[in-house]
Design an enzyme around this catalytic site. Structure first.
Site, mmCIF file in Angstrom:
data_model
loop_
_atom_site.group_PDB
_atom_site.id
_atom_site.type_symbol
_atom_site.label_atom_id
_atom_site.label_comp_id
_atom_site.label_asym_id
_atom_site.label_seq_id
_atom_site.Cartn_x
_atom_site.Cartn_y
_atom_site.Cartn_z
ATOM 1 N N ASP A 161 0.877 -1.165 0.000
ATOM 2 C CA ASP A 161 0.000 0.000 0.000
ATOM 3 C C ASP A 161 0.919 1.220 0.000
ATOM 4 O OD1 ASP A 161 -2.140 1.697 -0.011
ATOM 5 O OD2 ASP A 161 -3.202 0.763 1.651
HETATM 6 C C1 NOJ Z 1 -3.989 3.829 0.223
HETATM 7 C C2 NOJ Z 1 -5.198 2.955 0.390
HETATM 8 O O1 NOJ Z 1 -5.128 2.247 1.606
HETATM 9 C C3 NOJ Z 1 -5.398 1.981 -0.741
HETATM 10 O O2 NOJ Z 1 -6.591 1.318 -0.566
HETATM 11 C C4 NOJ Z 1 -5.338 2.695 -2.060
HETATM 12 O O3 NOJ Z 1 -5.593 1.808 -3.098
HETATM 13 C C5 NOJ Z 1 -3.986 3.357 -2.203
HETATM 14 N N1 NOJ Z 1 -3.781 4.304 -1.126
HETATM 15 C C6 NOJ Z 1 -3.802 4.069 -3.518
HETATM 16 O O4 NOJ Z 1 -4.559 5.220 -3.548
#
Ligand code: NOJ
Length: 755
Positions: A289
């Site tokens: 993430d």
């Molecule tokens: C953080 C989030 O937790 C995740 O779900 C998301 O896909 C990514 N950022 C990208 O924006």
């Protein structure tokens, strides 16, 4: 209907062409492995590490991190993937640079958060789950995939399959609620919609199942907080939707930000290598993430980027989203002997395989076709599905005296539409933070059909006189500020009051410490209550909220969630009875924050409370233990009766299928749809088991007066659980089975599983 006659010669050419395309695709799929190996042998270490790096495009969805010139980075072989980039022409430029100006011409893969639609916005995922209509969920994602792929996106960061039991966590809106069975079915449907049956087609996108794993169980619902849980809970509640997603062929997975029992998910070898890749034999690519490799250092579980790189890669993670940790530390980790070249190659292999499977090597511009882009986005027919979805996901919680629907020829004449969300133009209202395909804050809000905008003409058409009055929204609003709205209500026969949450307050990083209606909207309801008018409360929300006073004093309550572009039309359809509500709660609504976490599939405890006030039982001095509205609950304008619950036998042997059937009758006077739910309880296992566990559901259509039989078939696996010997196993003994229209009002039967 006119019949078009196609000459046989043209048909023949068409047949040959389609055969060669299919053949070409099949051939390329077959050849992927050898093409990956050939490419891998040509790559330098830096190029390999570059293939493990994902950078952010023109929208930021996380903590601000230093941004270098994208084009220069691509040219320098440092970029494998770009996420969150909206501008279409720029994507073409970037792809040209990657393909034409780097040594090996490896195409980029574009990733994007497509959470509830890309350009056409549908209800939030939690609302979609409330429809319990998997065909509908799949259709939604098919459209989202059509749009996203036509705009150059190849890969969507969805579905989020985290089970959520704590409404304080803003991200419950992104999942399917509190149940692993429902969550699994929704996740599979979403993956089918996104990926179709050919990932290399130009109108499909790769899914990314997230967040692996445990994120939904953050302590106190506080975003990014600690997760600590038993192996039983992990295996039975958290992991099943992930396993279902792996089995459904989710092309990729994403790590969670969080720690699980102390180990950050991105470096959790047990999760990634042992369970996901080992036990489940899933062989896709896993991306971190947003800077979650880098955050292992902040968690205090890695010393620096080298250590973090070594730990994350060794655990089985492949691609680094945004943080640049692998860029800084992976080479050093290799030099220090912390990782092997073979480990790096394996991660690169997964990334390349992924790009091959999308067809990007065969045609890097497959998803960047200007004509398709210009003709595919926001088609009017998508709106039809958005309207259907929004209406089908609304949940009717209360309808005393049959106040709804508001039809023609009613004894009421005047309707006042009031409340801060009756006609709001606020940023992302009726949508959510997760609609970044529209832009973050700057977007064309006229695309959203606001409640009053559609409701007023719809009600007027039925003969009502309708007023719409803007209503103060702030914690500082006083009775004086509500004066206009209250006066309008006073002058009306029926009041529709629209309350809820701001759209931009729904999504990631939107945890709350109170579940009351935000900005003191309760105060408005209280004042309104003094009028004692027939009132309909419409709630725009992204999570279960607490509104005990309203439950006791307002005759009709409709949960509309954040319904998306077709908000007003869908609301008008439901309130006027054009659509008979059929949504059911995918998450328990508590009476108070103090009850959280509250969920239907809890253990019995040694002292279950059967009545409020009993002492020496498991309860509260100041509140019943029961929720305000239970899991699976939702009313209709018609009524359903359940009868004739039957089991095919009362004694089953291990391995036999338990057959449970029931008759459902529409005993009201309108056609409708009912979700029939089947739960079980293992009465005496080797460990304590939940009082109910959802094992199946079926949504059926019934005309007034019509009856239908519904049968559920339960396998031995359905009756098994993760036991103390760390195995799935069904125990012999007695089981209960329950069938009904929600998790509380059920018919029940009993059977025995013999040794
Ligand atoms: C953080 C989030 O937790 C995740 O779900 C998301 O896909 C990514 N950022 C990208 O924006």
């Amino acid at each position: 209907m006119t019949k078009i006659i196609v000459p046989r010669s043209i048909l023949l050419i068409f047949l040959i062409l389609s055969f060669t395309t299919v053949f070409a695709q099949k051939t390329s799929v077959k050849n992927i492995e050898s093409r990956v190996e050939t490419l891998l042998t040509k790559m330098t270490l830096d190029e390999k590490i570059g293939q493990l790096n994902q950078v952010v495009g023109d929208i930021s969805t996380g903590t601000d991190l230093a941004k270098d010139d994208l084009i220069a980075q691509i040219r320098a072989n440092k970029v494998s993937s770009v996420l969150s980039h909206v501008n279409f022409e720029n994507k073409i430029t970037m792809q040209r640079v990657a393909v034409n100006e780097t040594r090996l011409g490896i195409p980029l893969v574009f990733g994007f958060d497509v959470i509830h639609g890309y350009k056409t916005i549908f209800p939030i995922p939690l609302a979609q789950a409330a429809s319990w209509d998997m065909g509908l969920v799949e259709r939604i994602e098919r459209i989202a995939a059509e749009e996203a792929s036509a705009d150059g996106q190849n890969w969507v960061f969805a579905p989020m399959v985290d089970v959520g039991r704590d409404p304080r966590w803003g991200r419950v809106m992104e999942g399917a609620g509190e149940d692993p069975y429902l969550g699994s079915r929704v996740g599979e449907a979403r993956i089918r919609g996104f990926q179709g049956d050919d990932l290399s087609a130009n109108n499909t996108v790769a899914a990314c199942t997230k967040h692996f794993a445990g994120y939904g169980f953050i302590e106190a619902g506080r975003e990014y907080n600690t997760v600590d849980m038993s192996d039983q809970r992990l295996r039975e509640i958290v992991l099943p939707p992930f396993q279902a997603a792996a089995n459904a062929g989710s092309a990729t997975f994403m790590n969670a930000f969080t720690t699980l029992n102390g180990v950050p998910a991105s470096m959790n070898k047990n999760l990634i290598t042992n369970i996901l890749r080992g036990e489940w034999a899933w062989n896709g690519m896993i991306v971190s993430d947003w800077n979650s490799f880098g955050e292992t250092i902040i968690h205090g579980a890695a010393e620096d980027e080298t250590d973090a790189s070594a730990k994350c890669l060794s655990a089985g993670s492949d691609m680094d989203m945004v943080g640049g940790t692998f860029q800084k530390g992976l080479k050093k980790a290799l030099e220090a002997g912390r990782v092997t070249q073979a480990q790096i190659d394996e991660a690169v292999r997964r990334v390349l395989r992924f790009k091959f499977s999308l067809g990007l090597f065969d045609d890097p511009f497959r998803y960047l076709n200007q004509k398709r882009h210009d003709t595919t986005l926001e088609k009017p027919e998508y709106r039809v599905v958005a309207r259907e979805a929004a209406a089908k996901s609304m949940v009717l919680l209360k309808n005393d005296g049959g106040l709804l629907p508001l039809t023609a020829g009613s004894r009421f004449k005047k309707i006042a539409i009031i409340g801060p969300y009756a006609d709001s133009k606020g940023n992302k209202d009726y949508l959510s933070f997760w609609t970044i395909g529209l832009g973050m804050r700057e977007y064309d809000s006229t695309k959203v059909v606001r409640p009053a905008q559609a409701l007023k003409p719809a009600l007027e058409k039925l003969g009502y006189e309708v007023t719409v009055t803007e209503t103060c929204l702030d914690s500082t609003c006083t009775e004086k500020d509500y004066a206009a709205a209250i006066n309008a209500a006073r002058a009306a026969d029926v009041v529709i009051v629209c309350v809820g949450e701001r759209g931009f307050d729904c999504g990631e990083s939107r945890s709350v410490s109170s579940l009351e209606l935000p900005r003191k909207q309760d105060q408005l309801l209280n004042i309104l209550g003094r009028l004692k008018k027939p009132t309909v409360m419409v709630l725009f929300n992204s999570r279960p909220l607490v509104f005990e006073w309203a439950s006791q004093n307002i005759p009709a309550i409709l949960v509309a969630w954040q319904p998306g572009f077709e908000t007003g039309n869908a609301l008008a359809d439901v309130l006027t009875g054009k659509v008979n509500p059929s949504g059911k709660l995918p998450m328990t609504f508590p009476r108070s924050l103090g009850q959280v976490p509250i969920y239907y599939n809890h253990l019995n405890t040694g002292r279950p409370q059967t009545q409020y006030g009993q002492i020496f039982t498991s309860g509260y001095l100041d509140s019943p233990t029961s929720p305000a509205y239970p899991f699976g609950f939702g009313l209709s304008y018609t009524a359903y009766t359940y009868s004739n619950l039957k089991l095919s036998k009362t004694q089953y042997k291990m391995g036999e299928t338990v057959e449970v059937s029931v008759t459902v009758t529409n005993s009201g006077s309108l056609p409708g749809e009912e979700t029939v739910q089947c739960y079980t309880r293992d009465l005496a296992a080797d460990i304590a088991r939940p009082v109910k566990e959802l094992k199946g559901f079926e949504k059926i259509k019934l005309n007034a007066g019509e009856s239908r039989g519904v049968t559920f078939r339960l396998s031995e696996h359905d009756l098994s659980y993760w036991n103390n010997e760390l195995k799935w196993k069904a125990d012999p003994g007695k089981f209960k089975v329950f069938v009904g229209g929600n998790s509380v009002e059920v018919m029940e039967g009993e059977f025995e599983l013999a040794r």
